[in-house]
Motif scaffolding. Structure first.
Motif: not given
Length: 612
Positions: A151-159, A172-186
């Motif tokens: 789910v993280e790979k496909v939909f990039q939700l924060r964990n 963070c690193l999760q954004y760099q490896i395309r597992r999160c869309t970084a909602p924390c910084v907008g």
């Protein structure tokens, strides 16, 4: 074999005269008042009376009754109420003679905190809280983490945890490896993130096709708007979903099902649970109930069902249907108990077709492989070797065991097997087979003598190690024949033992035969006996596969000849459809049924023939 009588001080006849004939629960106690066994009955007097008969075959029952100093009973309104009380008391007392489920942890879920502005996805175990969405239960933590990773790979939700999320100033690193869309910084809008959350929920609910269709529509819109970078991202999402669908054994978009299979051998048992939700196989989990050798697989599965579904976590893990690999008495009462305790109706079935049969076969295969792995465990083997030394009354355990068995069909195409075990388990590189041809077909004595002579003449000639224990699958006749053959080549002092199944041919009642004619009668739960059973069964398996291979080489024509209902034209169609015999052997029943002119029943026949 010595007979055992009820414990001293307990008058079974007097007790039974005043025992109720109503449904209820009984507790058998030892002289110190400890609970030995807890059971339920539709008729207490009839059930308890069966324990105290003079001629009781079951070793477990005789051993139990020998320790009984008292019996307590509780009358209930019906069998359903008795089952609920029985499970509560077993959980409280954990009696030594009951089959007990060891793993009592709560089951893991995937949790999405939909009540938050930017929902978090994560691992959850325990009581459900708040308005979050929960998906599962999954059979193991590993299967949850696999689902989270997808789910993280496909939909990039924060964990990340909320404290970490609220204090970020850069991705963070999760954004760099395309597992999160970084909602924390907008870096993603609330609307876009919510859309991804909705897709993830649909995906976890099993609506893969709807998710793919929605993504394809968005990809088309992005392409028409010339936003090719966005279109490529969505394309990658769709590809990842397709890959997940391909990995599923089946994906029928329907059915919350638990599939259970049990395998028991050599004093160990495995109950394999395959969890299917929304038609998707989420994973499997292995349970190792505490059992005795004389417990049947039906008894083990019946005990497991009550403890698993009426335990503390039964309400979380309750599916609409439970598929069993065998008929089990008492599932009707369990169904009523679940309806009373959980307000849920559960269907139990043991005869299934189609994709459910595929799930059942998968559970059986996993149970078998899990038990093989457990029996091969180095610590387990070491303990059994030590117990074998005690059983044989020798100062040190045998370091190398070699076992012989014979397989043939009406005396023809006989094959002898030799398997080798050491303290580390099976030594498969030292296994050997011998095509043996005794003068009289079906003469197992002569066949064993020939195989042993050929084996140890070569071993002594090449200077290879002799076994510390030679095990023969057979009784005193086979042992005498092999001993004479060894004496003829100067190995009369080689330690040897025969293992036979005894008069009743039941597992756990084996007899061990020495060359001097003495017989050892081991206890059914002796770990040393379990080791000998394991070695003997492996020799039997190796002999059968060798015999089938030898018999197969003598056949002329296609390997598919002889399959009922499959003529030359269908054989040709099958080979053409799958591209060859090897591909045909690798096909599942479901794949075979999709071949031209092959019904599901015929597919099962072909599969069984190819894998027999």
């Amino acid at each position: 074999m010595s007979s055992e009588t009820p414990g001293r001080g307990f008058d079974a006849a007097s007790f039974l005269r005043h025992c109720s004939r109503k449904p209820g629960v009984y507790r058998m106690l030892d002289a110190d008042g400890r609970v030995l066994y807890i059971g339920k009955a539709r008729d207490l007097r009839a059930r308890l009376g069966s324990y105290f008969q003079k001629n009781v075959e079951a070793i477990k029952t005789r051993a139990l009754v020998a320790r009984v100093a008292g019996v307590q009973t509780t009358v209930t309104h019906d069998e359903t109420e008795a089952l609920l009380l029985e499970q509560a008391l077993i959980k409280q007392h954990r009696p030594p003679y009951n089959i007990l489920l060891r793993d009592d942890k709560s089951y893991p879920y995937i949790r999405i905190s939909v009540e938050q502005t930017f929902p978090r996805i994560g691992f959850h175990r325990g009581q459900r809280r708040g308005q979050s969405r929960y998906f599962g239960p999954y059979p193991s933590a590993a299967s949850v983490r696999e689902g989270l990773s997808t789910v993280e790979k496909v939909f990039q939700l924060r964990n990340c945890r909320d404290s970490y999320f609220n204090n970020r100033t850069r991705p963070c690193l999760q954004y760099q490896i395309r597992r999160c869309t970084a909602p924390c910084v907008g870096l993603v809008s609330e609307e876009e993130y919510r859309h991804q959350v909705a897709l993830a929920i649909d995906f976890l609910d099993g609506r893969d096709d709807q998710v793919s269709a929605a993504l394809e529509a968005r990809m088309q819109q992005a392409a028409e708007a010339l936003d090719f970078e966005k279109a490529a991202e969505i394309r990658d999402q769709i590809a990842a979903i397709r890959l997940v669908q391909q990995k599923q054994y089946v994906d029928t978009q329907r059915g919350d099902v638990d599939v259970l299979a049990v395998v028991a051998r050599h004093g160990m048992a495995v109950v394999e649970l395959l969890v299917v939700r929304q038609g998707r196989v989420l994973g499997h989990h292995s349970y190792y109930p505490r059992v005795r050798s004389e417990d049947t697989e039906e008894d083990i599965l019946e005990a497991f069902l009550g403890q698993y579904y009426l335990g503390d976590n039964g309400d979380q893990a309750l599916p609409a249907e439970v598929i069993l690999d065998r008929r089990v008495d008492g599932v009707e009462a369990l169904g009523e108990a679940l309806r009373a305790a959980r307000q849920r109706r559960v269907r139990f079935a043991h005869v299934v077709r189609g994709e459910r049969q595929g799930w059942l076969r998968l559970a059986r295969d996993n149970a078998e492989q899990t038990l093989i792995g457990a029996l091969a465990n180095r610590d387990n083997i070491s303990q059994r070797y030590s117990a074998l030394a005690s059983l044989l009354r020798v100062p040190t355990p045998p370091g190398r065991i070699e076992c012989f068995d014979i397989s043939h069909t009406s005396g023809e195409q006989a094959v002898a097997s030799c398997v080798v075990f050491g303290p580390e388990g099976a030594i498969k590189g030292d296994y050997r087979r011998f095509n043996v041809n005794p003068v009289q077909g079906g003469d197992d004595y002569a066949a064993l003598a020939e195989a042993v002579t050929r084996r140890y003449q070569r071993v002594t000639k090449e200077g290879k190690p002799l076994p510390d224990l030679l095990l023969i699958d057979g009784g005193k006749g086979q042992v005498r024949s092999v001993h004479d053959a060894l004496a003829a080549i100067g190995l009369a002092t080689l330690p040897m033992l025969g293992i036979s199944k005894g008069p009743s041919r039941k597992a756990g009642l084996e007899l061990l035969h020495r060359p001097d004619g003495t017989v050892i009668t081991p206890a059914a739960d002796d770990p040393g006996l379990h080791l000998l059973q394991q070695v003997r069964d492996e020799a039997h398996r190796f002999a059968i596969t060798g015999h089938r291979a030898r018999r197969g080489k003598t056949r002329s024509g296609s390997a598919l000849e002889g399959i009922p209902g499959i003529g030359p034209r269908r054989r040709q169609q099958l080979l053409h459809h799958f591209g060859g015999l090897q591909q045909l052997r690798n096909a599942s029943v479901e794949s075979l049924a999709q071949a031209p002119g092959i019904s599901h029943a015929m597919a099962e026949t072909v599969y069984a023939w190819l894998h027999d």
